[in-house]
Motif scaffolding. Structure first.
Motif, PDB file in Angstrom:
ATOM      1  N   SER A 145       5.706   0.106   2.615  1.00 21.94           N
ATOM      2  CA  SER A 145       6.700   0.858   3.386  1.00 21.94           C
ATOM      3  C   SER A 145       7.887   1.252   2.521  1.00 21.94           C
ATOM      4  CB  SER A 145       7.186   0.033   4.579  1.00 21.94           C
ATOM      5  OG  SER A 145       6.136  -0.220   5.485  1.00 21.94           O
TER       6      SER A 145
ATOM      7  N   LEU B 141       9.944  -6.369   8.252  1.00 22.90           N
ATOM      8  CA  LEU B 141       9.453  -5.077   8.733  1.00 22.90           C
ATOM      9  C   LEU B 141       9.948  -4.790  10.146  1.00 22.90           C
ATOM     10  CD1 LEU B 141       5.808  -5.235   7.353  1.00 22.90           C
ATOM     11  CD2 LEU B 141       7.436  -3.380   6.903  1.00 22.90           C
TER      12      LEU B 141
ATOM     13  N   LYS C 132      12.093   8.460   4.893  1.00 26.27           N
ATOM     14  CA  LYS C 132      10.696   8.880   4.910  1.00 26.27           C
ATOM     15  C   LYS C 132      10.593  10.370   5.196  1.00 26.27           C
ATOM     16  CE  LYS C 132       8.416   4.544   6.257  1.00 26.27           C
ATOM     17  NZ  LYS C 132       7.602   3.878   7.288  1.00 26.27           N
TER      18      LYS C 132
END
Length: 720
Positions: free
Chosen positions: A493, A698, A711
């Motif tokens: 991630s 996370l 992102k």
């Protein structure tokens, strides 16, 4: 953040002296000389090359009524792509370079903040002299970019010369901080990817005195000269402003001129030149002597070094009764310097550099470009300059009698004078132009940059911190570690999020133990590493320790006294020496019996001892300086790198994490937390995850939407 133009981004560092882009006060003192001019002209010349997009010359900001207001301006443009950037460095007033050392760490911190504002890593950092080397080593290590260095003059060489001259070792250390200077030079020689020297003699003889002598990393690139400013006098050239100032000293101003131009520094050896002139009647009869020895208003108010030199000059002039034959004006402007060379050339005179030691000798190149033959010391740069230019001869700077004879011979052969003048013009153009210097400089620097970018089995990456907009900081044990699958998912991630998300670790472990755990769990080296419960800070990718943090936390820290005071506290056992640090004392606690932490705090206070007491897992006790903790360390980091606390997500699981979880940071606790953090549930700003270990991290990232914007930006950039 402002993005630099396309092309190389080069950061030059030249700290001491007075640096500005116009009317350089060369010769004002021992710190404002050739290096100052070189740095300014290098910045301008680099900016004119199409390969270069931006040049920042970092120097010290000076706010002092005794110097010009220009030196207090944060930014000064030199050219469309070059600027002087002035940063704070200790007291605001002007200081000589020998007393700047305690403030260089602060200068490095401000340099980091400047680079972060730019928003792009430099392609190279180029330090000038030992003080800038100290900063450059730290800056390049923190950022993971190549370091280039130019020494200008070297401490070991200077110490040797001073000892030869009879100065005592203690006096040298007191006046020049020589040990600190030489240590900085050793560090930069061990670190720099490239060392730029002015002469081969500098490489072969001067740098060879150092333990970290690596000649394969050294290259000779002679400094350039502005050939538009320095050129011979035309046939009709007249009325230079400085000429009237010179002539008022001289009974017969039409005689040829011997010109000497330097700072009032004992190493420049002007006294021997005066003796050579004063003791040679034929020379005195034939020529006049012109001494341009800096600028002065009142010799009595100058620093001891220049004052001593100028007093000796005046005494020698009087001893030899040189009035009417020697000019020694109090003032000259930067724009007068080319005219001085031209005046001497028009008179069919010579330029002389009688310095005891001369690493290069930029004035020799300026004289050559002006059509003026030169007589110079046989040390250092002059040997190679005269080998290239063939426009004069070398002398022993300590032999006054021979110096006088050589000067007389040089001025008595008119054909040879014209040959030397012609050769000097040709040599300056061929070997010492700024475009030629920059072409060779960029060729060598490009090799360094390509090598730094070349893939390796264990490649050292550049730091992401200057461009990171957010940073995730996690504890290791039971937070990052504990679940391999969750850990892999976390770093996938982070990789997808791109360089705008930095990664940091804050742990109670020592440095060596931390690296072992990172290797065991295949965790990438972090951009920020806080170890020893906040007593040490390191920055990636080279894990360079932050020395300014060490200085900051030593406040009221009495390690030995605290150890003695804790000796009688029950239920404690001192941990092995491998777990102890200069600013951390660590104990194992008898879990069954526990500790009375308030009682320990009272005990230390009664003994006037200050410590930050950290109790973790009900099994470990760490005593740190009052300024040290994980929480203080992350805040120090944010302040240093210019990252808002709200852009920092900290995740932990134990009592040692509680300070960094509180306040304006984004805080999160993993599901497998230690009981001593239970009370933090009352703080609604701290997120308690359900997931354990990396799964909890996370979960926290998702809760705060920490990665989403980044992102989206990465996806957009990839689509484009």
């Amino acid at each position: 953040m402002n993005q630099p133009d396309d092309g190389l981004y080069i950061v030059l560092i030249s700290l001491h002296g007075l640096i500005r882009g116009h009317e350089l006060e060369l010769g004002r003192d021992a710190d404002t000389g050739g290096q100052t001019k070189y740095a300014i002209e290098l910045a301008r010349a680099l900016a004119e090359n199409p390969q270069v997009g931006r040049v920042d010359l970092l120097t010290r900001k000076v706010i002092d009524p005794k110097v010009g207001q220009d030196y207090s301006e944060p930014l000064e443009y030199l050219a469309p792509r070059a600027q002087i950037v002035r940063l704070s460095c200790g007291p605001r007033r002007y200081l000589r370079k020998e007393v700047l050392w305690p403030y260089l760490g602060s200068f490095a911190d401000y340099a980091l903040q400047h680079i972060r504002r730019i928003g792009r890593l430099p392609d190279i950092i180029h330090s000038h002299y030992a003080d800038a080397a100290y900063v450059g080593v730290r800056l390049a290590g923190l950022l993971g970019v190549p370091l280039v260095h130019t020494g200008h003059s070297l401490g070991r060489v200077k110490r040797h010369r001073l000892l030869e001259g009879g100065t005592k070792e203690e006096s040298i250390e007191t006046r020049y901080n020589m040990r600190q200077r030489i240590e900085a030079e050793e560090q930069v020689l061990s670190t720099a990817a490239l060392v730029v020297a002015s002469t081969q003699q500098e490489v072969d003889e001067q740098y060879a005195l150092y333990d970290n002598y690596h000649p394969k990393r050294m290259v000779v690139i002679p400094p350039g000269t502005d050939l538009e400013r320095f050129h011979p006098p035309s046939r009709f050239w007249r009325n230079a402003p400085i000429e009237q100032e010179i002539n008022r000293f001289l009974s017969y101003p039409r005689k040829p001129l011997i010109l000497a131009l330097s700072r009032p520094d004992a190493r420049k050896n002007i006294s021997t030149l005066i003796r050579a002139y004063g003791e040679n009647p034929a020379l005195r009869q034939k020529v006049n002597l012109v001494l341009i020895v800096g600028n002065r208003d009142d010799i009595g108010t100058m620093e001891k070094g220049p004052r001593t030199v100028l007093k000796e000059i005046l005494l020698l002039i009087d001893r030899y009764d040189l009035y009417g034959s020697i000019a020694y004006p109090k003032h000259h402007e930067v724009d007068d310097v080319p005219d001085l060379y031209r005046l001497a050339a028009r008179s069919k005179g010579v330029f002389i550099n009688p310095a005891l030691t001369e690493p290069f000798g930029l004035t020799l190149i300026e004289a050559a470009a002006s059509g003026l033959p030169v007589i110079a010391t046989h040390d250092g740069g002059p040997r190679e300059i005269l080998e290239h230019c063939k426009n004069g001869c070398l002398i022993d700077p300590l032999d006054a009698d021979r110096m006088g004879k050589v000067l007389l011979e040089s001025l008595s052969d008119r054909n040879r004078w014209h040959r030397w003048a012609k050769n000097g013009l040709k040599g300056a153009q061929q070997y010492y132009s700024w475009p030629g210097h920059v072409t060779q400089y960029l060729r060598e620097v490009s090799k360094v940059i390509r090598k730094a970018k070349k893939p390796r089995l264990q490649a050292k990456k550049k730091s992401r911190l200057p461009i990171s907009e957010k940073v995730l900081v996690c504890d290791i044990d039971n937070t990052l570690t504990g679940d391999g699958e969750g850990l892999r998912s976390l770093f996938e991630s982070l990789k997808e999020a791109g360089a705008k998300i930095g990664f940091g670790i804050a742990t109670g472990r020592n440095f060596a133990s931390t690296l072992k755990v990172l290797k065991k769990w295949d965790i990438p080296l972090p951009d920020l590493l806080i170890t020893g419960v906040g007593s040490q800070i390191f920055y990636g990718p080279n894990l360079v320790e932050d020395q300014s943090w060490q200085q900051h936390i030593r406040y009221r820290w009495k390690r030995e006294s605290i150890l003695k005071a804790m000796a009688d506290i029950p239920n404690l056992r001192l941990q092995p020496s491998s777990e102890q640090l200069p600013c951390k004392i660590s104990y194992d606690v008898d879990v069954k019996k526990g500790l009375d932490i308030p009682a320990i705090a009272r005990h230390l206070r009664q003994l006037d001892l200050s410590a930050n007491i950290i109790y973790s897992y009900q099994a470990y006790l760490d005593l740190l300086p009052v300024r040290a903790s994980k929480g203080s360390a992350v805040r120090f980091f944010c302040d240093k790198w210019g990252i808002p606390l709200e852009h920092l997500l900290v995740v932990g699981d134990s009592g040692s994490d509680k300070e960094m979880l509180s306040g304006n940071t984004l805080g999160a606790v993993v599901g497998n937390y230690s009981p001593e953090l239970e009370y933090l549930r009352e703080d609604s700003s701290i997120y308690f995850a359900q997931g354990h270990h990396a799964w909890g991290i996370l979960e926290a990232l998702a809760h705060y939407g920490f990665l989403e914007q980044e992102k989206a930006v990465v996806a957009k950039e990839e689509a484009l």
